[in-house]
Design an enzyme around this catalytic site. Sequence first.
Site, short mmCIF file in Angstrom:
data_model
loop_
_atom_site.label_atom_id
_atom_site.label_comp_id
_atom_site.label_asym_id
_atom_site.label_seq_id
_atom_site.Cartn_x
_atom_site.Cartn_y
_atom_site.Cartn_z
N SER A 48 0.79 -1.23 0.00
CA SER A 48 0.00 0.00 0.00
C SER A 48 0.82 1.28 0.00
CB SER A 48 -0.96 0.00 1.19
OG SER A 48 -2.10 -0.76 0.88
N PHE A 109 -10.64 -13.07 -1.89
CA PHE A 109 -9.89 -14.14 -1.22
C PHE A 109 -10.77 -14.72 -0.10
CE2 PHE A 109 -6.77 -11.45 -3.21
CZ PHE A 109 -5.78 -12.31 -3.64
N TYR A 159 -10.46 1.88 6.25
CA TYR A 159 -9.49 1.63 5.18
C TYR A 159 -10.05 0.62 4.18
CZ TYR A 159 -4.82 0.94 3.19
OH TYR A 159 -3.73 0.89 2.36
N SER A 160 -9.93 0.94 2.89
CA SER A 160 -10.49 0.06 1.86
C SER A 160 -9.70 0.17 0.57
CB SER A 160 -11.96 0.43 1.60
OG SER A 160 -12.46 -0.28 0.48
N ASN A 161 -9.19 -0.95 0.10
CA ASN A 161 -8.48 -0.97 -1.17
C ASN A 161 -9.38 -0.66 -2.35
OD1 ASN A 161 -5.51 -2.00 -0.78
ND2 ASN A 161 -6.75 -3.22 0.63
N GLY A 303 2.95 -0.86 3.96
CA GLY A 303 2.32 -1.71 2.97
C GLY A 303 2.60 -3.17 3.21
#
Length: 379
Positions: A48, A109, A159-161, A303
């Site tokens: 990240s 996943f 937090y979010s990708n 990250g």
Amino acid sequence: MDGVHSAGIPGVYAEVRDAGLTWRGASGVADVGTGRPVRPDMRHRVGSVTKTFTAAAVMQQVEQGRIRLDAPIGGYLPQLVPGERGRKITVRMLLNHTSGIPDYIPYAFPSIQGFPSLPDVSSKSLDDNRFRQFRPAELIELGLAAPPAGEPGAPTGVYSNTNYLLLGQLLEQVTGTPAEEYITRNVIERAGLRHTGFPAGPRIEGPHSRMYEALWGVIDPPRDYSVYNASWTGTGAALVSTMEDLNRFYARLLDGGIVNRSSLAQMQRTLPVRALDGSTVQYGLGLHRVEIRGCGTFWGHDGSAWGAGTLSLTRADGKRQMSVAVNLQRWNGPDSSGNPQPHPIDGALSALYRQAMCDDGNGRAENASPAKFPGTMVL
């Protein structure tokens, strides 16, 4: 660094800069099978940390008037974020994780969805997806279809990708160029980075370590995931870099060499964001703020990719920098209730970080108060 290796990390390597002086070092092995030593110049999946690069690219487009921070994302990407959600969520909310859009990773996943109930976790998804080519739109759809993580614009973010994949699609929409190409040309090359880039396939070019994933003790012994298709994370966490390049990048960014001072000030407006491991970090627009009493304010990002962890922090005055890489992740095994437990690696890494950022010139860091450093769950 030897202490980190002795605590259980196969290999750790770093570069520290202090007022014009540079120190590089490494401890341990890049390959537990052959004993090949780790080196400080190795390339690494930096996870990240990629988000700072993506955020800087977005801010460049803000400066050019093609993107407005407080404009709704639905106006730019109506097909991806339609309806009321697209009208409520702004570009700024994606950048600082206050969009309320959940992370897609547990759904891409599914065998790791049991965290923190670790008896339900397995490595099946990691292995099944090793060579899978994901499309950003399908990952974004997984995040948008999941139950919301919060209300758009909430005072505390989650937090979010998914947010940063959307920002990649935004960059592509307004520039007419694939986001990875735009970031390479306008951020990576502008910073003068020679060993940083988005991997073209599952393999890393150039000298690098194997990267061992423990998955909270589920994979024992830890398994090498250095060969992995990074399409599962794209503009959120796919970059490969070196510790030297990361220090150079953050020095240029914080000195106004990548975005202008007004944009940098926006990036440094922080609020509390709940990370994937449940901790809270002070997060701006693609930047963490870490306060250490006696040492100062530091900016950067951490990250984690499968098997690879990175932390890069630069003091606000630019004179002190630290970038550290480790080749083992999620080492905290569970207790009888399935909750990850502290490990000697945690304390050894914290001691390394404090000494690297706060020593008095003689290798002592006793004046630095304990600090909560970003964790290893920020993928």
